[in-house]
Scaffold this motif. Structure first.
Motif, PDB file in Angstrom:
ATOM      1  N   LYS A  46       1.195  -3.215   1.230  1.00  0.00           N
ATOM      2  CA  LYS A  46       1.451  -2.696  -0.110  1.00  0.00           C
ATOM      3  C   LYS A  46       1.142  -3.778  -1.132  1.00  0.00           C
ATOM      4  O   LYS A  46       1.291  -4.967  -0.885  1.00  0.00           O
ATOM      5  CB  LYS A  46       2.924  -2.288  -0.213  1.00  0.00           C
ATOM      6  CG  LYS A  46       3.343  -1.733  -1.577  1.00  0.00           C
ATOM      7  CD  LYS A  46       4.820  -1.420  -1.534  1.00  0.00           C
ATOM      8  CE  LYS A  46       5.375  -1.161  -2.937  1.00  0.00           C
ATOM      9  NZ  LYS A  46       5.024   0.128  -3.430  1.00  0.00           N
ATOM     10  N   ASN A 256      -1.388   4.527   7.740  1.00  0.00           N
ATOM     11  CA  ASN A 256      -0.461   3.861   6.807  1.00  0.00           C
ATOM     12  C   ASN A 256       0.442   2.859   7.511  1.00  0.00           C
ATOM     13  O   ASN A 256       1.617   2.739   7.185  1.00  0.00           O
ATOM     14  CB  ASN A 256       0.400   4.879   6.058  1.00  0.00           C
ATOM     15  CG  ASN A 256      -0.422   5.734   5.130  1.00  0.00           C
ATOM     16  OD1 ASN A 256      -1.394   5.271   4.544  1.00  0.00           O
ATOM     17  ND2 ASN A 256      -0.041   6.999   5.002  1.00  0.00           N
ATOM     18  N   GLY A 257      -0.087   2.136   8.475  1.00  0.00           N
ATOM     19  CA  GLY A 257       0.749   1.170   9.170  1.00  0.00           C
ATOM     20  C   GLY A 257      -0.042   0.262  10.083  1.00  0.00           C
ATOM     21  O   GLY A 257      -1.265   0.369  10.196  1.00  0.00           O
ATOM     22  N   LYS A 302       4.456   3.164   6.805  1.00  0.00           N
ATOM     23  CA  LYS A 302       4.910   3.908   5.634  1.00  0.00           C
ATOM     24  C   LYS A 302       5.324   5.303   6.099  1.00  0.00           C
ATOM     25  O   LYS A 302       4.492   6.124   6.484  1.00  0.00           O
ATOM     26  CB  LYS A 302       3.789   3.991   4.597  1.00  0.00           C
ATOM     27  CG  LYS A 302       4.243   4.428   3.228  1.00  0.00           C
ATOM     28  CD  LYS A 302       3.135   4.228   2.208  1.00  0.00           C
ATOM     29  CE  LYS A 302       3.637   4.503   0.800  1.00  0.00           C
ATOM     30  NZ  LYS A 302       2.579   4.236  -0.210  1.00  0.00           N
ATOM     31  N   GLU A 308       8.968   2.701   3.178  1.00  0.00           N
ATOM     32  CA  GLU A 308       8.237   1.991   4.223  1.00  0.00           C
ATOM     33  C   GLU A 308       9.225   1.169   5.037  1.00  0.00           C
ATOM     34  O   GLU A 308      10.203   0.631   4.507  1.00  0.00           O
ATOM     35  CB  GLU A 308       7.186   1.073   3.597  1.00  0.00           C
ATOM     36  CG  GLU A 308       6.233   0.450   4.604  1.00  0.00           C
ATOM     37  CD  GLU A 308       5.090  -0.290   3.924  1.00  0.00           C
ATOM     38  OE1 GLU A 308       4.284  -0.909   4.650  1.00  0.00           O
ATOM     39  OE2 GLU A 308       5.017  -0.254   2.687  1.00  0.00           O
TER      40      GLU A 308
END
Length: 676
Positions: A46, A256-257, A302, A308
């Motif tokens: 992020k 997302n990770g 996330k 998150e």
């Protein structure tokens, strides 16, 4: 006497939890790997609101700084003092802004390196071959999405290992490297990276270090008035090293990770350089055998658009054996001390975005440490540490704020003698930054942080010396500074970066050793009161002169670190040992086609040794070094060769970083690298 290995029931319980955590970790990762989508293997991150800029060295900068280990590279940062006891195998520790080595948190791939026994991390054990970036933060890293332990140091050093990157259709990367120097150094290494799928990659690296550590040095003995009594040149012994390092990692991405698992091992047999006193130049026979292993994992994802989570886990095993045969012939006594440390660490970090400009986080850690030894009347201590950190960051126009509070709860058990009382401490911190102009070239910042460091197992329980009633050692930090950076559309000047800070630190309840009624028996106690006023300046630029690119880097540190412990003592108000008032470095990097040139100058001003009194007899002469290196790249089809030649301490300056521990004079190093 047999070495006692006690594997506590609590250890088994915690390791069971760790295994369950790993199973959950793998099951989630395996399901996610089956999904289609993301092609490159990258780390998801992020875009957090950075408030305090770090001092960083990365990529080719690290390769060109004539540095053998992480400790050598850290010398180029401002506000840092390195204690180096000489030679390749000698102990190397770091101190940030004169607050003590135990106040420095060293993080490897995002998880702190621990040493509950004495609180010090030997940075000489970590090679630069596998390091992508070194970052130094004063106060703490200005993120809130991090483990609670990251909030718990007065200063932090982050070592980021390399993550595999593959270009085009390439699936394998291989680097072979060998280093040889005039100090009889043989140092081959390799790194292998393999792309398993579009989402998973693996790496394995290893190196071997061998050296007899012998080098010439200049020895001087002073009279009480500071004049030189005698001056001679001798050979340094007891600095040999035989060490093996190996490291492996498995890295993957999710939607997302990301996740990764890392294993690390270091095995060494090192001679311990002894102090050169009273013309004692002969070998002393002290050595240290180390076996250090750890395995750690990280899972980050996330879960929802605004939420998150991150999980971390680690198990470490450290075996140390200290052998001293100095006086065996006279006393028939031999010191052979063995220590085993075990550490289990679990962490959960969670962040929630209330608005695009306002984030909050809650972070919980648990750590287990125990220490075994073959010493008589040993306490066999076990420590249980729980940490809770709550933090928030907010941005309003050009104003940024980060606030955090850390709760630390510690309980200890011992098998013999008394135990230290339980500790419960809450410590706050606040960070501010403001950009006064729309152009965002200038940033003004300030921070306050109160934090403490726990007494180590040695402080509390070392036989006949430890004091179980020691209080934590607190630091209060105040900082005010600014950063100016600008890109230029100019034929010569391309970029300039300026960072300056003024600070005031106060160390309370400093832990020191003092003699008791028996001068042969000392005890640890809280007496210290140290006040530190200082300034750090960093300047970087990039210039182009035709086809030549120049990158100058300048760092300067001023520190007044004075001891206000006892008003009646003769050293009251004096500068504390080994802290110079002035120090700095200058580096010039030049690139022309496939050629690279590097020049480094390092200066450390007048200091005083551990005798405390600031008198001329205790003064240590300022020292400086000039280092040169040149590199050439050769491309053959898709393969690359790189040859580097270094001249360290070019002017053959004779100096001590620590009194009576002489450093090498002029020496040479040849490095050959092959990349497939």
């Amino acid at each position: 006497m047999e070495l006692k290995f006690t594997f506590h029931k609590t250890t088994k319980t915690i390791i069971t939890v760790l295994v369950l955590f790993a199973q959950l970790y793998f099951s989630q990762s395996k399901d996610s790997i089956k999904e289609k989508g993301i092609l490159p293997v990258t780390i998801y991150k992020k875009d957090f609101k950075e408030i305090l800029p770090a001092q960083t060295l990365s990529g080719e900068q690290l390769e060109r700084l004539n540095s053998q280990s992480v400790a050598d590279a850290l010398r180029y940062f401002s506000g840092v003092q390195i204690k180096d006891y000489g030679g390749i195998g000698g102990l190397k520790t770091v101190n940030i802004r004169s607050m003590g080595s135990q106040h420095v948190g060293v993080f490897y791939d995002g998880i702190q390196l621990g040493n509950a026994q004495n609180g010090v991390v030997d940075l000489g054990k970590f090679s630069l071959d596998d390091i992508e970036e070194i970052s130094l933060y004063n106060g703490q890293k200005s993120e809130i999405f991090q483990p609670a332990k990251d909030f718990g140091s007065s200063g932090s050093i982050y070592l980021q290992p390399k993550t595999p990157i593959f270009y085009g259709k390439k699936k394998t990367n291989l680097i072979l490297r060998t280093k040889n120097s005039s100090i009889d150094l043989f140092n081959p290494s390799f790194r292998l990276e393999q792309k398993i799928s579009n989402r998973i990659s693996a790496s394995f690296s290893s190196e071997f270090i061998q050296s007899d550590g012998r080098y010439k040095y200049k020895y001087q003995k002073k009279n009480p008035d500071g004049s030189v009594a005698n001056d001679t040149v001798a050979t340094r012994y007891d600095s040999y090293i035989n060490a093996k390092r190996f490291e492996t990692s498995l890295n993957g991405t999710l939607n997302n990770g990301s996740w990764n698992i890392r294993g690390y091992g270091y095995v060494s047999d090192r001679g311990i350089p002894s102090a050169i006193v009273n013309n004692g130049f002969e070998p002393k026979g002290q050595k240290l055998l180390d076996k250090n292993y750890f395995v750690q994992g990280n899972f980050r994802k996330k879960i929802f658009p605004k939420f998150e989570t991150q999980l971390k886990a680690k198990f470490a095993y450290d075996y140390t054996r200290y052998i001293d045969t100095v006086n065996v012939a006279e006393t028939a006594l031999k010191t052979d001390n063995k220590y085993i440390q075990r550490e289990v660490y679990l962490s959960s970090s969670n962040i929630y975005s209330i608005t695009p400009n306002w984030d909050v986080s809650a972070n919980v850690d648990f750590q287990y440490n125990n220490l075994d030894s073959n010493l008589r009347l040993f306490s066999f201590p076990t420590r249980y540490t729980s940490l809770v950190a709550f933090a928030t960051t907010y941005q309003w126009n050009r104003f940024k704020f980060l606030g955090s509070v850390l709760g630390t709860f510690i309980r200890e058990d011992v098998e013999l003698n008394s135990k230290s009382p339980d500790k419960r401490e809450w410590t706050p911190s606040a960070f501010l930054s403001y950009q006064p102009f729309v152009a965002k070239d200038l940033t003004i910042r300030a921070f306050y942080k109160r934090i403490f460091r726990m007494p180590t197992f040695n402080d509390l329980y070392y036989t006949m010396i430890g004091n179980v009633f020691l209080k934590p050692e607190f630091t209060n930090q105040y900082d005010l500074g600014f950063t100016y950076q600008k890109q230029y559309d100019n034929k010569v000047l391309k970029r300039i970066y300026l960072k300056a800070d003024g600070y005031y630190n106060k160390v309370e309840n400093k832990i020191i050793a003092v003699p008791t009624t028996n001068l042969f028996r000392w005890m640890m106690t809280n007496l210290g009161d140290v006040q530190i006023i200082g300034a750090d300046v960093n300047v970087q630029a990039e210039l182009a002169l035709g086809k030549v690119t120049l990158k100058p880097l300048l760092s300067y540190t001023y520190q007044s670190a004075r001891d206000f412990t006892e008003k009646g003592e003769s050293y009251y108000g004096d500068q504390i040992p080994y802290v110079p008032w002035h120090s700095g470095t200058f580096t010039m990097m030049a690139d022309y086609k496939d050629w690279s040139f590097n020049y480094s100058f390092m200066y450390t001003g007048k200091r005083y040794d551990a005798q405390q009194n600031n008198i001329e007899y205790n003064a240590i002469t300022p020292w400086y070094t000039h280092d040169l290196s040149i590199q050439k790249k050769f491309n053959w089809y898709s393969q690359q060769f790189k040859v580097s030649f270094e001249v360290n301490n070019t002017l053959n300056q004779h100096y001590d970083v620590v009194r009576n521990y002489p450093m090498p004079g002029r020496n040479f190093k040849l490095i050959v690298s092959y990349t497939l």
